[in-house]
Design an enzyme around this catalytic site. Structure first.
Site, PDB file in Angstrom:
ATOM      1  N   THR A 298      37.992  29.435  33.458  1.00  0.00           N
ATOM      2  CA  THR A 298      38.608  30.695  33.795  1.00  0.00           C
ATOM      3  C   THR A 298      39.560  30.348  34.945  1.00  0.00           C
ATOM      4  O   THR A 298      39.353  29.179  35.689  1.00  0.00           O
ATOM      5  CB  THR A 298      37.710  31.812  34.112  1.00  0.00           C
ATOM      6  OG1 THR A 298      36.836  31.395  34.937  1.00  0.00           O
ATOM      7  CG2 THR A 298      36.947  32.169  32.841  1.00  0.00           C
TER       8      THR A 298
ATOM      9  N   LYS B  90      38.004  33.204  39.030  1.00  0.00           N
ATOM     10  CA  LYS B  90      36.675  33.038  39.928  1.00  0.00           C
ATOM     11  C   LYS B  90      36.934  31.981  41.044  1.00  0.00           C
ATOM     12  O   LYS B  90      37.679  32.696  41.842  1.00  0.00           O
ATOM     13  CB  LYS B  90      35.493  32.275  38.963  1.00  0.00           C
ATOM     14  CG  LYS B  90      35.409  33.267  37.708  1.00  0.00           C
ATOM     15  CD  LYS B  90      33.869  32.417  36.960  1.00  0.00           C
ATOM     16  CE  LYS B  90      33.684  33.354  35.844  1.00  0.00           C
ATOM     17  NZ  LYS B  90      33.994  33.293  34.545  1.00  0.00           N
TER      18      LYS B  90
HETATM   19  N1  DSN Z   1      31.049  37.057  33.056  1.00  0.00           N
HETATM   20  C1  DSN Z   1      31.107  36.006  33.540  1.00  0.00           C
HETATM   21  C2  DSN Z   1      30.158  35.658  34.803  1.00  0.00           C
HETATM   22  O1  DSN Z   1      29.955  36.662  35.522  1.00  0.00           O
HETATM   23  O2  DSN Z   1      29.598  34.522  35.138  1.00  0.00           O
HETATM   24  C3  DSN Z   1      31.071  34.733  32.797  1.00  0.00           C
HETATM   25  O3  DSN Z   1      31.664  35.078  31.765  1.00  0.00           O
END
Ligand code: DSN
Length: 426
Positions: free
Chosen positions: A219, A222
């Site tokens: 992703t 993050k």
């Molecule tokens: N929802 C994400 C997380 O919090 O790690 C992973 O997709």
């Protein structure tokens, strides 16, 4: 049409919530203003099915430049030779890999969700567990570390077509070389889903998956601190295992098969406004300041882990190599659900999480997951991690004392007031 103040007032409320709380959800972060700005631009108006130079609609010459910039910047961050920046999220990136590498019913092997894995790594609740035959490895009971012997045993017994390494609640680094060795033995492709630690990998602070893993997904929102989205990358290209051919009858490289799996295989029009924001975030990652940020992420995670251990908390694997930690609360007599809900009332945000060999349901859980990327972006340092853990401990140890929780929420608000968030937004 009048300005929709109902929605904008709610967005303003969300800004206030983000400003005054301590954000410890390991998968969240605060993007730069320019990343957010790009998402609110005219790039959202453009349909651009296809890829730069090969679109199905006219008028794509500008978004071609934007998307090419995003691709080239991403490739240079990870020394990849190919990248696709169109997946709308990490789940879509993984879906595209499965479409390109598997037939329905084929076997996959991933880390069990209940041991820290991810829904898209074969959970029966997800397409990956419904469409494919999923097998799992776990973590060792005594150390909390990935059980590589079990991974090897299951790989040899089941001969999966894909072995997935990666997790959403695992605080240690991965031995990609060892996974590649068993994959070569059984003829599997190794997929590294680096959605969580991608920023630390980009900064060279964790093992490099690209050398040993055939395909890497992530992703972008993050630890990479970009807009919400997904990407797929390859450093060393290879023939696609499904034998998909080009019009001349040659086997397509994996990269070309993955492009086809994203579009037209799975998605339609790419989100060019988000791709523009990805390009900006990737430019920020290429700046030397990003490495300094990631070094602080790791220092903060280690300071926080130590502060929890000093207060008698039980960390799975006893610590962390990355940006997060998983805490088993059973010796503290509070469930993950109650911990999350109580901390929420004090404006400390994190998520309940199953711990390995949990005796409670995923809706209750025995643990919490705590991550520091977002608070590190706010400017918190090691000493602030100790303050944060003291506040968490106070709330968890007094979970039924509403007046203490209320006074702690005021304290949290004052504490976070020292770390301005988006002051330009007024
Ligand atoms: N929802 C994400 C997380 O919090 O790690 C992973 O997709």
């Amino acid at each position: 049409m009048q300005r929709d103040t109902i929605v904008f007032d709610l967005i303003r409320k969300e800004l206030d919530r983000q400003r005054h709380g301590i954000e410890l959800i390991a998968s969240e972060n605060f993007t730069s203003l320019q990343v957010m700005e790009a998402m609110g631009t005219v790039a959202t108006n453009k349909y651009a099915e296809g890829y730069p130079g090969k679109r199905y609609y006219g008028g794509c010459e500008v978004v071609d430049e934007i998307e090419t910039l995003a691709i080239e910047r991403l490739k240079s961050i990870f020394k990849a030779n190919w990248a696709n920046v169109q997946p709308h999220a990490g789940a879509q990136a993984n879906t595209a890999v499965f479409i390109a590498c598997l037939k329905p019913g084929d076997k996959i092997l991933g880390l069990d969700l209940s041991m820290g894995g991810h829904l898209t790594h074969g959970s029966p609740a997800n397409f990956s567990g419904k469409n494919y035959q999923a097998h799992f490895y776990g973590v060792k009971k005594d150390t909390g570390l990935v059980d590589y012997e079990q991974l090897e045993q299951v790989a040899r017994a089941e001969k999966p077509r894909i072995i997935i390494c990666g997790a959403s609640a695992y605080s240690r680094d991965w031995d990609y070389q060892r996974i590649r060795a068993v994959a070569d033995e059984v003829g599997a492709i190794v997929l590294a889903d680096i959605a969580h630690p991608a920023g630390l990998i980009a900064a060279g602070l964790l093992n490099d998956p690209f050398e040993y893993c055939h395909i890497v997904t992530s992703t972008t929102h993050k630890t990479l601190r970009g807009p919400r989205g997904g990407v797929i990358m390859i450093r060393h290209d290879f023939d696609n295992p499904m034998g998909v051919k080009d019009p001349k009858g040659n086997i397509r490289p994996m990269s070309a098969a993955l492009d086809l799996a994203v579009f037209p295989g799975m998605q339609g029009g790419p989100l060019e406004h988000v791709i523009a924001a990805k390009a900006i975030a990737f430019g920020e990652i290429l700046d030397p300041s990003f490495k300094v940020y990631q070094e602080q992420v790791r220092k903060n995670a280690q300071a926080m882990a130590k502060a929890f251990v000093d207060r008698g908390y039980n960390l799975i694997s006893n610590g962390t190599d990355n940006h997060l930690m998983l805490i088993d609360l059973r010796n503290k007599n509070i469930t993950g659900k109650k911990a999350q809900e109580t901390l929420d009332r004090a404006h400390i945000t994190l998520n309940k999480n199953s711990v390995p060999n949990d005796d409670k349901s995923p809706f209750v859980t025995s643990g919490i997951r705590v991550g520091v990327p977002a608070v590190t972006t706010r400017g918190l340092l090691e000493a602030d991690m100790e303050t944060t853990v003291a506040l968490i401990d106070r709330v968890l140890m007094n979970a039924d004392d509403e007046s203490l929780i209320k006074s702690t929420s005021t304290e949290v608000r004052e504490f976070m007031g020292r770390f301005p968030l988006y002051p330009e937004l007024g």
